[in-house]
Design a protein around this motif. Structure first.
Motif, PDB file in Angstrom:
ATOM      1  N   SER A  48      -5.927  11.575  14.569  1.00 39.50           N
ATOM      2  CA  SER A  48      -5.493  11.202  13.214  1.00 39.50           C
ATOM      3  C   SER A  48      -6.563  10.420  12.473  1.00 39.50           C
ATOM      4  O   SER A  48      -6.709  10.540  11.259  1.00 39.50           O
ATOM      5  N   LYS A  49      -7.313   9.626  13.200  1.00 35.44           N
ATOM      6  CA  LYS A  49      -8.387   8.844  12.573  1.00 35.44           C
ATOM      7  C   LYS A  49      -9.477   9.748  12.003  1.00 35.44           C
ATOM      8  O   LYS A  49     -10.141   9.391  11.031  1.00 35.44           O
ATOM      9  N   LYS A  50      -9.657  10.911  12.632  1.00 41.13           N
ATOM     10  CA  LYS A  50     -10.707  11.824  12.159  1.00 41.13           C
ATOM     11  C   LYS A  50     -10.335  12.504  10.846  1.00 41.13           C
ATOM     12  O   LYS A  50     -11.191  12.754  10.003  1.00 41.13           O
ATOM     13  N   TYR A  51      -9.047  12.853  10.702  1.00 40.10           N
ATOM     14  CA  TYR A  51      -8.658  13.685   9.555  1.00 40.10           C
ATOM     15  C   TYR A  51      -7.685  13.008   8.599  1.00 40.10           C
ATOM     16  O   TYR A  51      -7.393  13.544   7.542  1.00 40.10           O
ATOM     17  N   GLY A  52      -7.165  11.858   8.989  1.00 39.60           N
ATOM     18  CA  GLY A  52      -6.248  11.136   8.125  1.00 39.60           C
ATOM     19  C   GLY A  52      -6.883   9.852   7.638  1.00 39.60           C
ATOM     20  O   GLY A  52      -7.842   9.356   8.236  1.00 39.60           O
ATOM     21  N   LYS A  53      -6.356   9.302   6.554  1.00 44.08           N
ATOM     22  CA  LYS A  53      -6.870   8.022   6.049  1.00 44.08           C
ATOM     23  C   LYS A  53      -5.771   6.976   5.957  1.00 44.08           C
ATOM     24  O   LYS A  53      -6.032   5.782   6.033  1.00 44.08           O
ATOM     25  N   LYS A  54      -4.532   7.459   5.747  1.00 41.77           N
ATOM     26  CA  LYS A  54      -3.427   6.514   5.563  1.00 41.77           C
ATOM     27  C   LYS A  54      -2.706   6.298   6.887  1.00 41.77           C
ATOM     28  O   LYS A  54      -1.616   6.823   7.110  1.00 41.77           O
ATOM     29  N   LEU A  55      -3.341   5.524   7.748  1.00 38.32           N
ATOM     30  CA  LEU A  55      -2.783   5.309   9.082  1.00 38.32           C
ATOM     31  C   LEU A  55      -2.344   3.863   9.265  1.00 38.32           C
ATOM     32  O   LEU A  55      -3.116   2.937   9.005  1.00 38.32           O
ATOM     33  N   ASP A  89      -3.668  14.964   6.448  1.00 43.00           N
ATOM     34  CA  ASP A  89      -4.863  14.993   5.599  1.00 43.00           C
ATOM     35  C   ASP A  89      -5.038  13.575   5.064  1.00 43.00           C
ATOM     36  O   ASP A  89      -4.297  12.672   5.454  1.00 43.00           O
ATOM     37  N   GLU A  90      -5.969  13.383   4.199  1.00 38.59           N
ATOM     38  CA  GLU A  90      -6.282  12.021   3.754  1.00 38.59           C
ATOM     39  C   GLU A  90      -5.184  11.407   2.885  1.00 38.59           C
ATOM     40  O   GLU A  90      -5.198  10.212   2.612  1.00 38.59           O
ATOM     41  N   GLU A  91      -4.238  12.240   2.462  1.00 36.49           N
ATOM     42  CA  GLU A  91      -3.167  11.749   1.584  1.00 36.49           C
ATOM     43  C   GLU A  91      -1.850  11.492   2.307  1.00 36.49           C
ATOM     44  O   GLU A  91      -0.908  10.988   1.708  1.00 36.49           O
ATOM     45  N   GLN A 103       0.800  -1.232   0.000  1.00 33.90           N
ATOM     46  CA  GLN A 103       0.000   0.000   0.000  1.00 33.90           C
ATOM     47  C   GLN A 103       0.827   1.275   0.000  1.00 33.90           C
ATOM     48  O   GLN A 103       0.376   2.305  -0.489  1.00 33.90           O
TER      49      GLN A 103
END
Lengths: 329, 329
Positions: free
Chosen positions: B266-273, B241-243, B189
């Motif tokens: 981070s879960k609220k505003y990020g996606k790549k965690l 951010d989500e990227e 990923q």
């Protein structure tokens, strides 16, 4: 007005030192978050080098509370800072410090703030374009720290530092004026960069850290990382190439060799190098033996002009946020 | 073979502690560069929390020499580490420490190396896929540090730590096996990412630092920065951010709250965690009161599998360098 404020700062320091004198201070904890923490790095450097007895530790406020350092106690001085005096972790840290019997001395721009109320002693500092350097945060904390070194163990540098700080404003103004064109050029040349690294060592590392996390990441949403100039050769330097921008700071302290070595290497393999060398600035009025300690303050002042220009060129005001003060966290 | 090495490590520690006993140790300096420095962060955390008397300081080798900490002297223990034993700054740091009267104890994989020769005591550790966890660097330094705490001030955790380290290998193996699919997925990923941040606090921060500077920057030429989970909210969090990918570590020590808070945001505003939580692993054999200290070792072991998979997916071997060991610096 300025003279009054200078006298006021001196009186505040005098009062703080009276409180210090009542205790048997064995160690100092520097406790704050983000930019307020970064401004304490030079003070830790000073204690590390100068103190015969006192130990210095530096932690982000919540790490300070939860790490719960075993040496924190009634012989501890905890120096805290929050500009607004509302940073929740730092207010909690002041309460935590006092619950352990430590003396909590806080720097803030807001003497009526929660942090001020949670502390034993409050030092109000000035802020903004109009403020005289002597009355601002970096200066106030140095006066406190060298005052403590004098009170607790007879260190002789307090007067030298105080006198140098009284002359700092003119050094700031000359350095900023001298850097004007470079700062404008920086904004133009680097406005489209996605990543900008910063690098320094010794007393100057906090300035690199502050520029990376507060200016670039927080205020410009540009990826960054403050690399320690000594650590550079043990990992980070593999990242440099002709496309990767580095802001490299050179101070006047004992670790300058590390910064020079990092710069020399970077010149060979990098092309986008922004170099701020304290040697290029006029330090008249700053005592010779204080220059290593004062250099980070000057570098920090000049870098703010670089930040202003970058923000302007990117049409991204330094005040713009997406999360800070806007959402829950 | 392994049993012999276990006995050998214990004998080496015993010998080191005999030398410690001859001195009146008041402080410990952790001195190394890059990854060897990062592995000392948990040990500083341990002393900060456990010690009644001893102070702990941690510096990159050249910073240690040039900063010239005023408390370094004949009552100091300086713990150094270099895998090859040839890191010039660390060899110099050992000489510098001894010139100040300090006791220099070095960890290395090469007991005939320059660092070994420059030190008072040498601790050889094992390395690689075949090595038992008890005999490796993270384990050896903990045995030394908790041994020193026991010798110097009667701290009672040495046996608990030693026993836990004896059982560490099976924890490693179970955690790695459990993480196998996630590690493979990570490589797939994230292979095209240009920036990957890491984040942690407390005893685990060094693991985040090591992954950022050694794995991502040095071995993969990917931009990175190890963000302290407490500092996150005071600047760095504006970058998410989500990227933007973040590797977030959760340990088992007293600062876990900081890591949980950072993850939640981070879960609220990020996606790549990418989340590695020590709570998900089986710590059987590790004493309850040692788990906070042992968690970073397990996280570090598992992360190496993530690194292997990333390198494979990117066709960029972890051994690939452009400057390190290849050019002058």
């Amino acid at each position: 007005m300025t003279t009054e404020l200078v006298v006021d700062v001196k009186n505040q320091i005098k009062h703080a030192l009276e409180e210090v004198r009542k205790k048997n201070i064995e160690n100092v904890f520097f406790v704050a978050c983000g930019g307020s923490s970064a401004l304490m790095y030079p003070s830790k450097y000073a204690i590390d080098r100068e103190a015969q007895k006192i130990d210095a530790h530096l932690y982000s406020s919540n790490e300070f509370i939860h790490r719960n350092h075993s040496k924190l106690g009634q012989n501890s001085l905890v120096i805290l800072c929050s500009h607004s005096g509302t940073t929740p972790e730092t207010v909690e840290a002041a309460k935590f410090a006092r619950s352990k019997g430590a003396l909590a001395v806080s720097l803030t721009n807001e003497p009526g703030s929660p942090l001020a109320q949670a502390s034993d002693v409050v030092l109000k500092y000035e802020w903004g374009q109009e403020a005289n350097a002597f009355t601002t945060n970096y200066s106030v904390i140095y006066q406190l720290v060298f005052g403590v070194l004098k009170e607790v163990e007879g260190n002789s540098k307090f007067e030298v530092i105080e006198k140098s700080l009284e002359n700092l404003q003119s050094v700031y103004e000359k350095a900023a004026s001298q850097s004007h064109d470079s700062a404008v050029e920086f904004g133009k040349q680097y406005k489209d960069e996605k990543v900008i690294y910063t690098m320094a060592s010794g007393a100057n590392y906090g300035v690199a850290y502050s520029f990376a996390i507060c200016i670039l990441m927080e205020m410009q949403w540009i990826h960054s990382h403050a690399i320690h100039a000594g650590e550079y050769f043990h990992g980070p330097f593999e990242i440099i190439d002709e496309e990767t921008p580095f802001i490299i700071l050179l101070g006047l302290d004992e670790t300058r060799f590390l910064e020079e070595r990092a710069l020399e290497f970077s010149k060979k393999y990098g092309k986008k190098l922004v170099v701020l060398d304290a040697k290029d600035f006029d330090f008249s009025g700053i005592e010779e033996e204080a220059r290593g300690y004062i250099a980070p303050l000057v570098l920090n002042f000049v870098l703010r002009k670089y930040a202003d220009n970058l923000a302007e060129q990117r049409n991204h005001p330094l005040s713009k946020r997406r999360y800070m003060w806007k959402v829950e966290y």
